[in-house]
Design a protein around this motif. Structure first.
Motif, PDB file in Angstrom:
ATOM      1  N   ASP A   1       0.864  -1.173   0.000  1.00 53.22           N
ATOM      2  CA  ASP A   1       0.000   0.000   0.000  1.00 53.22           C
ATOM      3  C   ASP A   1       0.905   1.228   0.000  1.00 53.22           C
ATOM      4  OD1 ASP A   1      -2.217   1.603   0.085  1.00 53.22           O
ATOM      5  OD2 ASP A   1      -2.480   1.460   2.259  1.00 53.22           O
ATOM      6  N   TYR A   2       0.472   2.300  -0.684  1.00 50.77           N
ATOM      7  CA  TYR A   2       1.342   3.449  -0.881  1.00 50.77           C
ATOM      8  C   TYR A   2       0.660   4.737  -0.442  1.00 50.77           C
ATOM      9  CZ  TYR A   2       4.413   0.461  -3.661  1.00 50.77           C
ATOM     10  OH  TYR A   2       5.259  -0.532  -4.067  1.00 50.77           O
ATOM     11  N   LYS A   3       1.461   5.629   0.125  1.00 50.26           N
ATOM     12  CA  LYS A   3       1.021   6.988   0.421  1.00 50.26           C
ATOM     13  C   LYS A   3       1.413   7.878  -0.752  1.00 50.26           C
ATOM     14  CE  LYS A   3       2.027  10.886   3.513  1.00 50.26           C
ATOM     15  NZ  LYS A   3       2.819  11.338   4.694  1.00 50.26           N
ATOM     16  N   PHE A   4       0.438   8.606  -1.309  1.00 47.36           N
ATOM     17  CA  PHE A   4       0.730   9.484  -2.455  1.00 47.36           C
ATOM     18  C   PHE A   4       0.779  10.932  -2.003  1.00 47.36           C
ATOM     19  CE2 PHE A   4      -0.757  12.409  -5.732  1.00 47.36           C
ATOM     20  CZ  PHE A   4       0.208  12.197  -6.703  1.00 47.36           C
ATOM     21  N   THR A   5       1.813  11.635  -2.433  1.00 53.64           N
ATOM     22  CA  THR A   5       1.895  13.077  -2.209  1.00 53.64           C
ATOM     23  C   THR A   5       2.426  13.743  -3.464  1.00 53.64           C
ATOM     24  OG1 THR A   5       4.143  12.877  -1.286  1.00 53.64           O
ATOM     25  CG2 THR A   5       2.302  12.894   0.279  1.00 53.64           C
ATOM     26  N   ASP A   6       2.038  14.993  -3.630  1.00 53.71           N
ATOM     27  CA  ASP A   6       2.577  15.833  -4.695  1.00 53.71           C
ATOM     28  C   ASP A   6       3.430  16.904  -4.022  1.00 53.71           C
ATOM     29  OD1 ASP A   6       2.548  18.272  -6.584  1.00 53.71           O
ATOM     30  OD2 ASP A   6       1.821  16.666  -7.860  1.00 53.71           O
ATOM     31  N   ARG A   7       4.698  16.974  -4.381  1.00 52.73           N
ATOM     32  CA  ARG A   7       5.612  17.907  -3.721  1.00 52.73           C
ATOM     33  C   ARG A   7       6.189  18.898  -4.721  1.00 52.73           C
ATOM     34  NH1 ARG A   7      10.709  15.830  -0.180  1.00 52.73           N
ATOM     35  NH2 ARG A   7      11.538  15.290  -2.236  1.00 52.73           N
ATOM     36  N   VAL A   8       6.200  20.174  -4.336  1.00 59.17           N
ATOM     37  CA  VAL A   8       6.765  21.241  -5.153  1.00 59.17           C
ATOM     38  C   VAL A   8       8.007  21.769  -4.442  1.00 59.17           C
ATOM     39  CG1 VAL A   8       6.391  23.492  -6.210  1.00 59.17           C
ATOM     40  CG2 VAL A   8       4.500  21.851  -6.059  1.00 59.17           C
ATOM     41  N   ARG A   9       9.108  21.855  -5.176  1.00 62.87           N
ATOM     42  CA  ARG A   9      10.377  22.313  -4.615  1.00 62.87           C
ATOM     43  C   ARG A   9      10.887  23.506  -5.426  1.00 62.87           C
ATOM     44  NH1 ARG A   9      13.803  16.750  -4.491  1.00 62.87           N
ATOM     45  NH2 ARG A   9      15.493  18.286  -4.306  1.00 62.87           N
ATOM     46  N   TYR A  10      11.355  24.530  -4.701  1.00 65.67           N
ATOM     47  CA  TYR A  10      11.961  25.686  -5.365  1.00 65.67           C
ATOM     48  C   TYR A  10      13.357  25.908  -4.808  1.00 65.67           C
ATOM     49  CZ  TYR A  10      13.111  30.413  -6.751  1.00 65.67           C
ATOM     50  OH  TYR A  10      13.772  31.505  -7.255  1.00 65.67           O
ATOM     51  N   LEU A  11      14.343  25.956  -5.698  1.00 61.16           N
ATOM     52  CA  LEU A  11      15.740  26.158  -5.328  1.00 61.16           C
ATOM     53  C   LEU A  11      16.233  27.476  -5.890  1.00 61.16           C
ATOM     54  CD1 LEU A  11      18.577  25.125  -4.325  1.00 61.16           C
ATOM     55  CD2 LEU A  11      18.857  24.164  -6.630  1.00 61.16           C
ATOM     56  N   LEU A  12      16.887  28.258  -5.030  1.00 60.14           N
ATOM     57  CA  LEU A  12      17.567  29.484  -5.432  1.00 60.14           C
ATOM     58  C   LEU A  12      19.016  29.357  -5.004  1.00 60.14           C
ATOM     59  CD1 LEU A  12      17.393  32.361  -6.604  1.00 60.14           C
ATOM     60  CD2 LEU A  12      16.795  33.166  -4.301  1.00 60.14           C
ATOM     61  N   SER A  13      19.940  29.437  -5.970  1.00 58.19           N
ATOM     62  CA  SER A  13      21.349  29.168  -5.687  1.00 58.19           C
ATOM     63  C   SER A  13      22.227  30.247  -6.317  1.00 58.19           C
ATOM     64  CB  SER A  13      21.740  27.790  -6.237  1.00 58.19           C
ATOM     65  OG  SER A  13      23.126  27.563  -6.067  1.00 58.19           O
ATOM     66  N   PHE A  14      23.295  30.616  -5.577  1.00 62.08           N
ATOM     67  CA  PHE A  14      24.250  31.607  -6.056  1.00 62.08           C
ATOM     68  C   PHE A  14      25.652  31.006  -6.010  1.00 62.08           C
ATOM     69  CE2 PHE A  14      20.787  33.770  -3.905  1.00 62.08           C
ATOM     70  CZ  PHE A  14      20.380  34.713  -4.848  1.00 62.08           C
ATOM     71  N   THR A  15      26.337  31.045  -7.140  1.00 60.30           N
ATOM     72  CA  THR A  15      27.746  30.659  -7.203  1.00 60.30           C
ATOM     73  C   THR A  15      28.546  31.925  -7.455  1.00 60.30           C
ATOM     74  OG1 THR A  15      27.162  28.483  -8.093  1.00 60.30           O
ATOM     75  CG2 THR A  15      29.447  29.197  -8.351  1.00 60.30           C
ATOM     76  N   ILE A  16      29.373  32.294  -6.492  1.00 62.24           N
ATOM     77  CA  ILE A  16      30.044  33.594  -6.500  1.00 62.24           C
ATOM     78  C   ILE A  16      31.543  33.378  -6.696  1.00 62.24           C
ATOM     79  CG2 ILE A  16      30.428  35.725  -5.201  1.00 62.24           C
ATOM     80  CD1 ILE A  16      27.936  34.859  -3.508  1.00 62.24           C
ATOM     81  N   ARG A  17      32.052  33.861  -7.821  1.00 66.24           N
ATOM     82  CA  ARG A  17      33.490  33.736  -8.081  1.00 66.24           C
ATOM     83  C   ARG A  17      34.231  34.802  -7.277  1.00 66.24           C
ATOM     84  NH1 ARG A  17      36.615  35.414 -12.522  1.00 66.24           N
ATOM     85  NH2 ARG A  17      34.749  35.926 -13.722  1.00 66.24           N
TER      86      ARG A  17
END
Length: 254
Positions: A152-168
């Motif tokens: 038996d399975y639990k169903f979920t819908d997941r939304v992910r937001y990533l904000l990333s900075f690579t600084i030289r």
């Protein structure tokens, strides 16, 4: 509106959204309980480009609890990658996770199946590379009762937001860059009652190029996850090392 103002507005909206979701999740009648633990997380993240428009991704992840002592999960993910342009890509794919049992007396790993859709955009402001990524995941998590599979399975819908900075921080591109990122995940479903806020991942570290197609980042991640009760949290102090392999197999024109 110039790019800098758009970036500031994006960051501001993200911070406000994260605060509101966590505040709503914390508004429970029971006292908040926080379980603090250490983790290590290693992964390989491959992006393979075959033509102007098409490629694929292939990721492998391993996370361990109590730093290195106990298994956490193993995860494999793949997908079809489509380049809308040189700065924006879309992915459709599948992933499978094997999660170690929370009860130390149990032996069976929970299996989780995922279908996901992803949109990712890169931009550059001076010496800063900005990554915006939104990912929608449909997850089927198997239920285990008394160390036995229930099918038996639990169903979920997941939304992910990533904000990333690579600084030289140095002109020499062979030297490491500073990385700052934060990813917020919220979930929905019939069985999601108290924990719409699922987790937040803050990372600070360095990104080090190895060669043209290979780099890695190494640093500290504060990984906070809310349990289904709505008042219990895991606060994970995590050592993270992610490798990025990005070969380009397009034929070169003379």
């Amino acid at each position: 509106m110039n790019t800098k103002y758009k970036l500031l507005i994006t960051i501001g909206c993200f911070i406000v959204l994260s605060f509101l979701i966590q505040f709503q999740s914390n508004a429970q009648t029971k006292t908040k309980e926080v379980n603090i633990q250490s983790q290590s997380w290693v992964s390989e993240n491959g992006t393979f480009r075959f033509s102007k428009r098409f490629g694929m991704i292939a990721d492998l992840h391993m996370r361990r609890n109590n730093f290195l002592a106990d298994p956490g999960f193993y995860f494999a993910r793949t997908g079809l990658d489509y380049w809308i342009n040189e700065n924006i890509t879309a992915v459709l794919g599948y992933g499978q996770m094997w999660v170690a049992p929370a009860n130390p007396a149990w032996h069976h790993f929970v299996q989780e199946h995922r279908i996901y859709q992803q949109l990712q955009q890169f931009s550059k402001i001076g010496k800063i590379i900005v990554l915006n990524r939104i990912r929608n995941e449909q997850r089927w998590q198997e239920k285990i009762v008394n160390d036995k599979f229930t099918h038996d399975y639990k169903f979920t819908d997941r939304v992910r937001y990533l904000l990333s900075f690579t600084i030289r921080v140095a002109d020499n591109k062979k030297l490491p860059s500073l990385v700052l990122s934060d990813e917020l995940a919220i979930q929905f479903g019939k069985e999601v009652v108290y924990n719409t806020f699922d987790q937040n991942r803050f990372f600070i570290g360095i990104k080090q190029p190895v060669c043209k197609a290979l780099s890695f980042d190494l640093g500290y991640m504060l990984f906070t996850q809310e349990k289904s009760t709505g008042y219990q949290y895991d606060k994970n102090n995590t050592l993270r090392c992610f490798f990025y392999y990005t070969p380009d197999f397009r034929k070169k024109t003379k």
